[in-house]
Design a protein around this motif. Structure first.
Motif, PDB file in Angstrom:
ATOM      1  N   LYS A  63      84.434   4.509  66.822  1.00  0.00           N
ATOM      2  CA  LYS A  63      85.894   4.576  66.633  1.00  0.00           C
ATOM      3  C   LYS A  63      86.330   4.000  65.295  1.00  0.00           C
ATOM      4  O   LYS A  63      87.515   3.868  65.031  1.00  0.00           O
ATOM      5  N   THR A  64      85.348   3.677  64.431  1.00  0.00           N
ATOM      6  CA  THR A  64      85.649   3.100  63.120  1.00  0.00           C
ATOM      7  C   THR A  64      85.241   4.056  62.013  1.00  0.00           C
ATOM      8  O   THR A  64      84.076   4.461  61.928  1.00  0.00           O
ATOM      9  N   ALA A  65      86.178   4.440  61.159  1.00  0.00           N
ATOM     10  CA  ALA A  65      85.872   5.299  60.012  1.00  0.00           C
ATOM     11  C   ALA A  65      85.020   4.517  59.011  1.00  0.00           C
ATOM     12  O   ALA A  65      85.040   3.284  58.987  1.00  0.00           O
ATOM     13  N   ASP A  66      84.273   5.241  58.193  1.00  0.00           N
ATOM     14  CA  ASP A  66      83.409   4.600  57.202  1.00  0.00           C
ATOM     15  C   ASP A  66      83.368   5.478  55.962  1.00  0.00           C
ATOM     16  O   ASP A  66      84.036   6.517  55.898  1.00  0.00           O
ATOM     17  N   ARG A  67      82.564   5.051  54.984  1.00  0.00           N
ATOM     18  CA  ARG A  67      82.419   5.794  53.738  1.00  0.00           C
ATOM     19  C   ARG A  67      80.959   5.785  53.314  1.00  0.00           C
ATOM     20  O   ARG A  67      80.319   4.737  53.348  1.00  0.00           O
ATOM     21  N   LEU A  68      80.458   6.943  52.884  1.00  0.00           N
ATOM     22  CA  LEU A  68      79.151   7.022  52.246  1.00  0.00           C
ATOM     23  C   LEU A  68      79.354   6.537  50.816  1.00  0.00           C
ATOM     24  O   LEU A  68      80.144   7.107  50.077  1.00  0.00           O
ATOM     25  N   THR A  69      78.665   5.449  50.448  1.00  0.00           N
ATOM     26  CA  THR A  69      78.901   4.833  49.138  1.00  0.00           C
ATOM     27  C   THR A  69      77.719   4.932  48.187  1.00  0.00           C
ATOM     28  O   THR A  69      77.864   4.631  47.001  1.00  0.00           O
ATOM     29  N   GLY A  70      76.551   5.330  48.683  1.00  0.00           N
ATOM     30  CA  GLY A  70      75.403   5.426  47.794  1.00  0.00           C
ATOM     31  C   GLY A  70      74.201   6.026  48.485  1.00  0.00           C
ATOM     32  O   GLY A  70      74.123   6.085  49.712  1.00  0.00           O
ATOM     33  N   VAL A  71      73.251   6.484  47.656  1.00  0.00           N
ATOM     34  CA  VAL A  71      72.012   7.069  48.148  1.00  0.00           C
ATOM     35  C   VAL A  71      70.896   6.618  47.217  1.00  0.00           C
ATOM     36  O   VAL A  71      71.075   6.608  45.998  1.00  0.00           O
ATOM     37  N   THR A  72      69.754   6.241  47.788  1.00  0.00           N
ATOM     38  CA  THR A  72      68.596   5.854  46.978  1.00  0.00           C
ATOM     39  C   THR A  72      67.372   6.637  47.428  1.00  0.00           C
ATOM     40  O   THR A  72      67.310   7.103  48.576  1.00  0.00           O
ATOM     41  N   SER A  73      66.397   6.788  46.516  1.00  0.00           N
ATOM     42  CA  SER A  73      65.145   7.478  46.815  1.00  0.00           C
ATOM     43  C   SER A  73      64.120   7.136  45.741  1.00  0.00           C
ATOM     44  O   SER A  73      64.493   6.835  44.598  1.00  0.00           O
ATOM     45  N   ASP A  78      68.415   8.113  39.785  1.00  0.00           N
ATOM     46  CA  ASP A  78      69.819   8.490  39.581  1.00  0.00           C
ATOM     47  C   ASP A  78      70.242   9.494  40.640  1.00  0.00           C
ATOM     48  O   ASP A  78      70.114  10.698  40.451  1.00  0.00           O
ATOM     49  N   LEU A  79      70.717   8.971  41.781  1.00  0.00           N
ATOM     50  CA  LEU A  79      71.267   9.833  42.823  1.00  0.00           C
ATOM     51  C   LEU A  79      72.777   9.692  42.807  1.00  0.00           C
ATOM     52  O   LEU A  79      73.302   8.581  42.711  1.00  0.00           O
ATOM     53  N   GLN A  80      73.471  10.808  42.889  1.00  0.00           N
ATOM     54  CA  GLN A  80      74.925  10.814  42.779  1.00  0.00           C
ATOM     55  C   GLN A  80      75.537  11.516  43.979  1.00  0.00           C
ATOM     56  O   GLN A  80      74.954  12.452  44.521  1.00  0.00           O
ATOM     57  N   ILE A  81      76.719  11.047  44.353  1.00  0.00           N
ATOM     58  CA  ILE A  81      77.499  11.697  45.409  1.00  0.00           C
ATOM     59  C   ILE A  81      78.479  12.623  44.700  1.00  0.00           C
ATOM     60  O   ILE A  81      79.227  12.186  43.814  1.00  0.00           O
ATOM     61  N   HIS A  82      78.468  13.902  45.074  1.00  0.00           N
ATOM     62  CA  HIS A  82      79.334  14.892  44.432  1.00  0.00           C
ATOM     63  C   HIS A  82      80.229  15.562  45.466  1.00  0.00           C
ATOM     64  O   HIS A  82      79.840  15.725  46.619  1.00  0.00           O
ATOM     65  N   GLU A  83      81.393  15.973  45.008  1.00  0.00           N
ATOM     66  CA  GLU A  83      82.251  16.833  45.810  1.00  0.00           C
ATOM     67  C   GLU A  83      82.621  18.037  44.954  1.00  0.00           C
ATOM     68  O   GLU A  83      82.579  17.969  43.722  1.00  0.00           O
ATOM     69  N   THR A  84      82.955  19.121  45.613  1.00  0.00           N
ATOM     70  CA  THR A  84      83.363  20.323  44.905  1.00  0.00           C
ATOM     71  C   THR A  84      84.806  20.612  45.278  1.00  0.00           C
ATOM     72  O   THR A  84      85.131  20.760  46.456  1.00  0.00           O
ATOM     73  N   LYS A  85      85.658  20.636  44.261  1.00  0.00           N
ATOM     74  CA  LYS A  85      87.074  20.968  44.463  1.00  0.00           C
ATOM     75  C   LYS A  85      87.462  22.006  43.435  1.00  0.00           C
ATOM     76  O   LYS A  85      87.120  21.876  42.262  1.00  0.00           O
ATOM     77  N   ASP A  86      88.173  23.028  43.883  1.00  0.00           N
ATOM     78  CA  ASP A  86      88.587  24.121  42.997  1.00  0.00           C
ATOM     79  C   ASP A  86      87.393  24.676  42.240  1.00  0.00           C
ATOM     80  O   ASP A  86      87.453  24.928  41.036  1.00  0.00           O
ATOM     81  N   GLN A  87      86.285  24.845  42.935  1.00  0.00           N
ATOM     82  CA  GLN A  87      85.034  25.393  42.413  1.00  0.00           C
ATOM     83  C   GLN A  87      84.444  24.571  41.270  1.00  0.00           C
ATOM     84  O   GLN A  87      83.674  25.082  40.468  1.00  0.00           O
ATOM     85  N   MET A  89      82.321  20.958  40.463  1.00  0.00           N
ATOM     86  CA  MET A  89      81.559  19.860  41.018  1.00  0.00           C
ATOM     87  C   MET A  89      81.865  18.607  40.206  1.00  0.00           C
ATOM     88  O   MET A  89      81.901  18.646  38.979  1.00  0.00           O
ATOM     89  N   GLN A  90      82.113  17.498  40.916  1.00  0.00           N
ATOM     90  CA  GLN A  90      82.357  16.235  40.211  1.00  0.00           C
ATOM     91  C   GLN A  90      81.775  15.069  40.989  1.00  0.00           C
ATOM     92  O   GLN A  90      81.743  15.077  42.205  1.00  0.00           O
ATOM     93  N   GLN A  91      81.290  14.074  40.249  1.00  0.00           N
ATOM     94  CA  GLN A  91      80.751  12.875  40.872  1.00  0.00           C
ATOM     95  C   GLN A  91      81.901  12.035  41.399  1.00  0.00           C
ATOM     96  O   GLN A  91      82.945  11.906  40.759  1.00  0.00           O
ATOM     97  N   VAL A  92      81.705  11.457  42.605  1.00  0.00           N
ATOM     98  CA  VAL A  92      82.702  10.574  43.214  1.00  0.00           C
ATOM     99  C   VAL A  92      82.002   9.292  43.667  1.00  0.00           C
ATOM    100  O   VAL A  92      80.797   9.305  43.934  1.00  0.00           O
ATOM    101  N   PRO A  93      82.736   8.186  43.768  1.00  0.00           N
ATOM    102  CA  PRO A  93      82.107   6.928  44.182  1.00  0.00           C
ATOM    103  C   PRO A  93      81.746   6.876  45.662  1.00  0.00           C
ATOM    104  O   PRO A  93      80.852   6.131  46.056  1.00  0.00           O
ATOM    105  N   SER A  94      82.432   7.684  46.496  1.00  0.00           N
ATOM    106  CA  SER A  94      82.171   7.652  47.937  1.00  0.00           C
ATOM    107  C   SER A  94      82.786   8.879  48.595  1.00  0.00           C
ATOM    108  O   SER A  94      83.613   9.568  47.994  1.00  0.00           O
ATOM    109  N   LEU A  95      82.370   9.111  49.839  1.00  0.00           N
ATOM    110  CA  LEU A  95      82.949  10.177  50.661  1.00  0.00           C
ATOM    111  C   LEU A  95      83.245   9.612  52.045  1.00  0.00           C
ATOM    112  O   LEU A  95      82.465   8.814  52.581  1.00  0.00           O
TER     113      LEU A  95
END
Length: 163
Positions: A63-73, A78-87, A89-95
């Protein structure tokens, strides 16, 4: 009972009550901590060692919302979180990972990008990543390396279907 005994008992009772209350609040915080579950995780076979994408569904049944803030491997530093808006792609700090909801990382939408691969995985390999969240504990995920053209199939929904 003497006044001194009464004060000692009152102090002991107050201390016990304070410990009980603090114990309850700690356990309710733990109970409110989101727990993430991941399904359908894959990486299309990279064309070269420059970049690759990762796709999956992150489910939050709490019942608690959260945010994806990072990814490692170990595959990339250099792993990045990206979103696509208006076709675009851009890096974002979290989703956001909504309470009782999911975050879909999929082609044409939000996803994880590996930049500067240390090696080029082949179809059938597995790549391990660790997802980091604002509140939830980290989650280790194995990405299946699939054919470059592979696209995950969305689960069939029975909501609103005709009988």
């Amino acid at each position: 009972m003497t006044a001194r005994t009464t004060r000692t008992l009152a102090a002991a009772f107050s201390l016990t009550a304070a410990l009980a209350i603090s114990g309850c609040s700690a356990s309710s915080e733990d109970a409110a901590k989101p727990s993430m579950k991941v399904s359908g995780a894959f990486m299309p076979q990279p064309v070269n060692d420059k970049m690759a994408g990762a796709f999956m569904v992150i489910e939050n049944d709490s019942k608690t919302a959260d945010r994806l803030t990072g990814v490692t491997s170990t595959l990339s530093d250099d792993l990045q979180i990206h979103e696509t808006k208006d076709q675009k792609m851009q890096q974002v700090p979290s989703l956001d990972v909504p309470a009782h909801g999911e975050l879909r990382l999929e082609r044409g939408g939000s996803h994880v990008m590996f930049m500067g691969l240390k090696s080029t995985p082949e179809v059938g390999d597995k790549v391990t990543v660790e997802l980091r969240f604002e509140k939830a504990d980290p989650v280790k995920v194995e990405l299946d390396v699939k054919e470059r053209t592979y696209t995950a199939q969305a689960p069939a929904s029975t909501a609103g279907s005709a009988h």
